[in-house]
Scaffold this motif. Sequence first.
Motif, PDB file in Angstrom:
ATOM      1  N   LEU A  24       0.905  -1.121   0.046  1.00 16.96           N
ATOM      2  CA  LEU A  24      -0.008   0.222   0.005  1.00 16.96           C
ATOM      3  C   LEU A  24       0.890   1.360   0.075  1.00 16.96           C
ATOM      4  O   LEU A  24       0.601   2.262  -0.651  1.00 16.96           O
ATOM      5  CB  LEU A  24      -0.987   0.056   1.162  1.00 16.96           C
ATOM      6  CG  LEU A  24      -1.956   1.170   1.368  1.00 16.96           C
ATOM      7  CD1 LEU A  24      -2.893   1.002  -0.009  1.00 16.96           C
ATOM      8  CD2 LEU A  24      -2.691   0.771   2.689  1.00 16.96           C
ATOM      9  N   ALA A  25       1.923   1.141   0.778  1.00 12.88           N
ATOM     10  CA  ALA A  25       2.740   2.507   1.010  1.00 12.88           C
ATOM     11  C   ALA A  25       3.582   2.726  -0.359  1.00 12.88           C
ATOM     12  O   ALA A  25       3.517   3.807  -0.804  1.00 12.88           O
ATOM     13  CB  ALA A  25       3.629   2.316   2.120  1.00 12.88           C
ATOM     14  N   ALA A  26       4.098   1.530  -0.898  1.00 17.08           N
ATOM     15  CA  ALA A  26       4.894   1.884  -2.224  1.00 17.08           C
ATOM     16  C   ALA A  26       4.031   1.969  -3.433  1.00 17.08           C
ATOM     17  O   ALA A  26       4.552   3.016  -3.986  1.00 17.08           O
ATOM     18  CB  ALA A  26       5.623   0.475  -2.255  1.00 17.08           C
ATOM     19  N   VAL A  39       3.698   5.993   8.936  1.00 20.71           N
ATOM     20  CA  VAL A  39       2.705   5.582  10.008  1.00 20.71           C
ATOM     21  C   VAL A  39       1.348   5.748   9.500  1.00 20.71           C
ATOM     22  O   VAL A  39       0.738   4.808   9.830  1.00 20.71           O
ATOM     23  CB  VAL A  39       3.114   6.588  10.994  1.00 20.71           C
ATOM     24  CG1 VAL A  39       2.047   6.699  12.063  1.00 20.71           C
ATOM     25  CG2 VAL A  39       4.300   6.896  11.588  1.00 20.71           C
ATOM     26  N   ARG A  40       0.802   6.756   8.705  1.00 23.06           N
ATOM     27  CA  ARG A  40      -0.389   6.487   8.349  1.00 23.06           C
ATOM     28  C   ARG A  40      -0.862   5.290   7.326  1.00 23.06           C
ATOM     29  O   ARG A  40      -1.933   4.819   7.361  1.00 23.06           O
ATOM     30  CB  ARG A  40      -0.951   7.760   7.707  1.00 23.06           C
ATOM     31  CG  ARG A  40      -0.455   8.206   6.336  1.00 23.06           C
ATOM     32  CD  ARG A  40      -0.916   9.381   5.703  1.00 23.06           C
ATOM     33  NE  ARG A  40      -0.812  10.581   6.594  1.00 23.06           N
ATOM     34  CZ  ARG A  40      -1.441  11.787   6.159  1.00 23.06           C
ATOM     35  NH1 ARG A  40      -1.988  12.146   4.988  1.00 23.06           N
ATOM     36  NH2 ARG A  40      -1.087  12.769   6.925  1.00 23.06           N
ATOM     37  N   ALA A  41       0.314   4.950   6.399  1.00 20.00           N
ATOM     38  CA  ALA A  41       0.142   4.050   5.649  1.00 20.00           C
ATOM     39  C   ALA A  41      -0.028   2.649   6.393  1.00 20.00           C
ATOM     40  O   ALA A  41      -0.927   1.982   5.985  1.00 20.00           O
ATOM     41  CB  ALA A  41       1.248   3.891   4.627  1.00 20.00           C
ATOM     42  N   GLY A  42       0.601   2.627   7.432  1.00 18.17           N
ATOM     43  CA  GLY A  42       0.617   1.289   8.385  1.00 18.17           C
ATOM     44  C   GLY A  42      -0.712   1.407   9.131  1.00 18.17           C
ATOM     45  O   GLY A  42      -1.388   0.152   9.044  1.00 18.17           O
ATOM     46  N   ILE A  43      -1.296   2.583   9.648  1.00 18.93           N
ATOM     47  CA  ILE A  43      -2.639   2.370  10.270  1.00 18.93           C
ATOM     48  C   ILE A  43      -3.918   1.967   9.246  1.00 18.93           C
ATOM     49  O   ILE A  43      -4.623   1.142   9.467  1.00 18.93           O
ATOM     50  CB  ILE A  43      -3.026   3.740  10.995  1.00 18.93           C
ATOM     51  CG1 ILE A  43      -1.737   3.982  11.853  1.00 18.93           C
ATOM     52  CG2 ILE A  43      -4.246   3.907  11.329  1.00 18.93           C
ATOM     53  CD1 ILE A  43      -1.997   5.529  12.525  1.00 18.93           C
ATOM     54  N   VAL A  44      -3.532   2.789   8.129  1.00 16.43           N
ATOM     55  CA  VAL A  44      -4.659   2.677   6.941  1.00 16.43           C
ATOM     56  C   VAL A  44      -4.558   1.065   6.479  1.00 16.43           C
ATOM     57  O   VAL A  44      -5.692   0.321   6.370  1.00 16.43           O
ATOM     58  CB  VAL A  44      -4.558   3.580   5.722  1.00 16.43           C
ATOM     59  CG1 VAL A  44      -5.640   2.951   4.626  1.00 16.43           C
ATOM     60  CG2 VAL A  44      -4.837   4.918   6.208  1.00 16.43           C
ATOM     61  N   SER A  45      -3.202   0.387   6.370  1.00 18.95           N
ATOM     62  CA  SER A  45      -3.179  -0.806   5.955  1.00 18.95           C
ATOM     63  C   SER A  45      -3.928  -1.996   7.028  1.00 18.95           C
ATOM     64  O   SER A  45      -4.448  -2.960   6.756  1.00 18.95           O
ATOM     65  CB  SER A  45      -1.740  -1.239   5.622  1.00 18.95           C
ATOM     66  OG  SER A  45      -1.448  -2.468   5.566  1.00 18.95           O
ATOM     67  N   PHE A  46      -3.543  -1.647   8.203  1.00 15.77           N
ATOM     68  CA  PHE A  46      -4.134  -2.432   9.323  1.00 15.77           C
ATOM     69  C   PHE A  46      -5.658  -2.439   9.258  1.00 15.77           C
ATOM     70  O   PHE A  46      -6.373  -3.628   9.284  1.00 15.77           O
ATOM     71  CB  PHE A  46      -3.458  -2.002  10.569  1.00 15.77           C
ATOM     72  CG  PHE A  46      -4.299  -2.688  11.909  1.00 15.77           C
ATOM     73  CD1 PHE A  46      -3.511  -4.097  11.734  1.00 15.77           C
ATOM     74  CD2 PHE A  46      -5.388  -2.327  12.604  1.00 15.77           C
ATOM     75  CE1 PHE A  46      -4.228  -4.950  13.131  1.00 15.77           C
ATOM     76  CE2 PHE A  46      -5.654  -2.837  13.622  1.00 15.77           C
ATOM     77  CZ  PHE A  46      -5.184  -4.450  13.932  1.00 15.77           C
ATOM     78  N   LEU A  47      -6.257  -1.287   9.007  1.00 11.38           N
ATOM     79  CA  LEU A  47      -7.941  -1.058   9.183  1.00 11.38           C
ATOM     80  C   LEU A  47      -8.142  -1.717   7.960  1.00 11.38           C
ATOM     81  O   LEU A  47      -9.327  -2.523   7.927  1.00 11.38           O
ATOM     82  CB  LEU A  47      -8.011   0.437   9.187  1.00 11.38           C
ATOM     83  CG  LEU A  47      -7.755   1.030  10.477  1.00 11.38           C
ATOM     84  CD1 LEU A  47      -8.134   2.307  10.558  1.00 11.38           C
ATOM     85  CD2 LEU A  47      -8.498   0.419  11.835  1.00 11.38           C
ATOM     86  N   THR A  48      -7.771  -1.574   6.593  1.00 10.79           N
ATOM     87  CA  THR A  48      -8.202  -2.187   5.608  1.00 10.79           C
ATOM     88  C   THR A  48      -8.101  -3.635   5.583  1.00 10.79           C
ATOM     89  O   THR A  48      -9.053  -4.474   5.068  1.00 10.79           O
ATOM     90  CB  THR A  48      -7.723  -1.361   4.392  1.00 10.79           C
ATOM     91  OG1 THR A  48      -6.349  -1.521   4.267  1.00 10.79           O
ATOM     92  CG2 THR A  48      -7.989  -0.114   4.270  1.00 10.79           C
ATOM     93  N   LEU A  49      -6.970  -4.172   6.086  1.00 11.04           N
ATOM     94  CA  LEU A  49      -6.867  -5.419   6.151  1.00 11.04           C
ATOM     95  C   LEU A  49      -7.773  -5.979   6.972  1.00 11.04           C
ATOM     96  O   LEU A  49      -8.407  -7.227   6.938  1.00 11.04           O
ATOM     97  CB  LEU A  49      -5.454  -5.965   6.603  1.00 11.04           C
ATOM     98  CG  LEU A  49      -4.897  -7.199   6.490  1.00 11.04           C
ATOM     99  CD1 LEU A  49      -5.030  -7.909   5.319  1.00 11.04           C
ATOM    100  CD2 LEU A  49      -3.369  -7.395   7.166  1.00 11.04           C
ATOM    101  N   SER A  50      -7.978  -5.538   8.176  1.00 10.10           N
ATOM    102  CA  SER A  50      -9.008  -6.093   9.016  1.00 10.10           C
ATOM    103  C   SER A  50     -10.382  -6.092   8.515  1.00 10.10           C
ATOM    104  O   SER A  50     -11.002  -7.087   8.781  1.00 10.10           O
ATOM    105  CB  SER A  50      -8.825  -5.066  10.418  1.00 10.10           C
ATOM    106  OG  SER A  50      -7.633  -5.182  11.278  1.00 10.10           O
ATOM    107  N   GLY A 112       5.384  13.873  13.067  1.00  6.34           N
ATOM    108  CA  GLY A 112       5.351  12.810  13.481  1.00  6.34           C
ATOM    109  C   GLY A 112       5.533  12.619  15.016  1.00  6.34           C
ATOM    110  O   GLY A 112       5.811  13.536  15.635  1.00  6.34           O
ATOM    111  N   PRO A 113       5.302  11.481  15.592  1.00  2.00           N
ATOM    112  CA  PRO A 113       5.646  11.459  17.114  1.00  2.00           C
ATOM    113  C   PRO A 113       6.741  11.775  17.735  1.00  2.00           C
ATOM    114  O   PRO A 113       6.687  12.646  18.757  1.00  2.00           O
ATOM    115  CB  PRO A 113       5.151   9.793  17.322  1.00  2.00           C
ATOM    116  CG  PRO A 113       4.400   9.366  15.995  1.00  2.00           C
ATOM    117  CD  PRO A 113       4.804  10.133  14.866  1.00  2.00           C
TER     118      PRO A 113
END
Length: 674
Positions: A24-26, A39-50, A112-113
């Motif tokens: 997704l990020a690439a 960070v946002r790519a990871g969060i969106v990836s986790f939510l869409t995968l779930s 970022g954090p």
Amino acid sequence: MQQISGFLTGLVGLVATAVMLGLLAATSRRVMGAPVGWVRAGIVSFLTLSAGSAALTYGLAENGWADADGDLTVHPLVALAAIGLTFAWAYVLGLCVLLVLELLVPTGAVPGPWRAFQGLRQGRRESRRYTQILAIGARHGLGGTLRRGARQADGTRTSRTDERRLAEGLRDTLSDAGVTFVKFGQVLSTRRDLLSPTVADTLATLQSEVPPAPWADVEAAVVAALGRPVDEVFTEFSSEPLASASVGQVHVARLPDGREVVVKVQRPGARDQVEVDLAILGRFARRLERDTAWGRNLGVVALADGFADMLHEELDYRREAENTLALRATIEDAPAGTVGRVVVPDVDLDLSGRSLLVLERLRGTPVGRAEDVLARFDADQRAELARSLLAVALDQVLAAGTFHADLHPGNVLIADDGTIGLLDMGAVGRLGEPERLGIAVLLLAIDGDDAVAATDSLLELLEPPAGLDARRLERAVGQLLLRFRSGAAVDASFAALFRLVTDAGCAVPANVASAFRTFTSLEGTLRLLSPGFDLIAGAREASRPVVDRLVTVGALRRKVTQQLVGLAPEVERFPRRVTRLVTDLEQGRFTVQVRPFADPGDRAFVTALVQQVVSTVVASAAVVAAVLLMVAEGGPQLGDGVAVFPVLGAALGFAGTVLGVRVLVFAFRGLPAR
């Protein structure tokens, strides 16, 4: 065995999440043409995968393709198609979410954090300081001018009383805000091209009374800069400062060879304090330009940015050392009669560095406090002092191209024997040959009362706006020249000229603005040296020998010779090219080749336009074909009653949607400018 199965299931889920995140990020970076935050790519990836996993589980159970234990009851190809399409559309969903996020909050707009954690303490410090500055401004009566309502939409001019009250409130606010803001006010007072005389004169009274830093802190700073104890480098070093400013302070010292020097030491903690104050100043300027009419008219953001650049240069004493040596070289080639009368200190480069500057000590008193010294000279001698300083300044601007850009009374020393010393070379301007010749032509036009030539030279120096009424500007320049000739414009003559062109809407390049600022600040210094000194008349007299050197027959001959040398190869080839052209015409071989897209910008524009049109057509066709396939009846079977056409339609719809997202990115980002 059940624990191993659970572990394997979790491991597969973790790997799938990681693969989905990377994919997704690439690909989103590729589709959007900009890097998307991990960070946002990871969060969106986790939510869409779930969401995809939940939809897949529900869909398999709802269609009876899996039993209560999770075992598949359909053909493997059907299950594989269902899994692939589910996660493909989950990917499309994530891509659309990222597109919306990038449009609303681009990557980097929110820290970022780790960056947010690092900037938290600094932000709290800046916020407290910002609130403090606002309170100071409100206390001095600037609260009304800082509100959003202070826009003057009706275009009415501020009364003289209100303008004076605003100027005094601004001066008092800057004075109470601290040394960095005091320095900003002092620099602002020299911009008479932007400020009214009332505001400029009021800000010119700002004084930066800075208490000196404790000797222990100064000594530690000197040792850190030298890398050696003070006693190993200097035989004497005064602990009492000769002068103290916001960024540094100056001490008198003596080298082992007997030379007396001044040591400019950067104040401990000055860099950190300046960075905080500059951040506050920039934030304050942005608010003023956003909310107030006078802030927009003044262009306070550009002023604050220019001041920040200047102060950053002052924080690096290596730049000042370079400027000092450059000005010292111009003094050595100064006009006859001024050599030895106007001096610039020498620099000890071996001892100087980023936070320490060692200079030859010049004896004398700043012109602003030199009433007793100047009283020893008669009127003719004081006029000669003013003419000498003006001649050197004009020679630097017109001939050398490197000039002191801040010759206010505090930066000019007058010794008991009449020697003039220049100090503080942190602000130095540089002009190229076209600008120097333009200013020379302007001075010649002023000397000859030629309003047409003066206007033409101004338009060559400046950047006139579209639709400028040149005739109107020419008449205004002519009226101003009459004031210069009659002696009526005895105050801020160059500032009046500068204000004239800026009121006409002409943009002033930074280097030309520095030259005008030099003359503006020099004007007050010359009148302290010689009361009643006419800068325009003095400039006419002092510029003649400099201009003569620029436009002598020898100089013109050298210029023409240089240009001819550059053209010599082309001149040699010219007869051969003419012969070839005539031959082609006689034999009918003469052709004309036109390349309408030779410019890279034109090619990029057309290419992007074609890409967008083609992508739009292909995406639309893919979506339409997908819909037709999904509603088609009959056709081959994938297995267990599942038709191939709807599966192909879903896959084709996936491709069309991804391509459509890219089309939307093109539409929102716009095409490259031609």
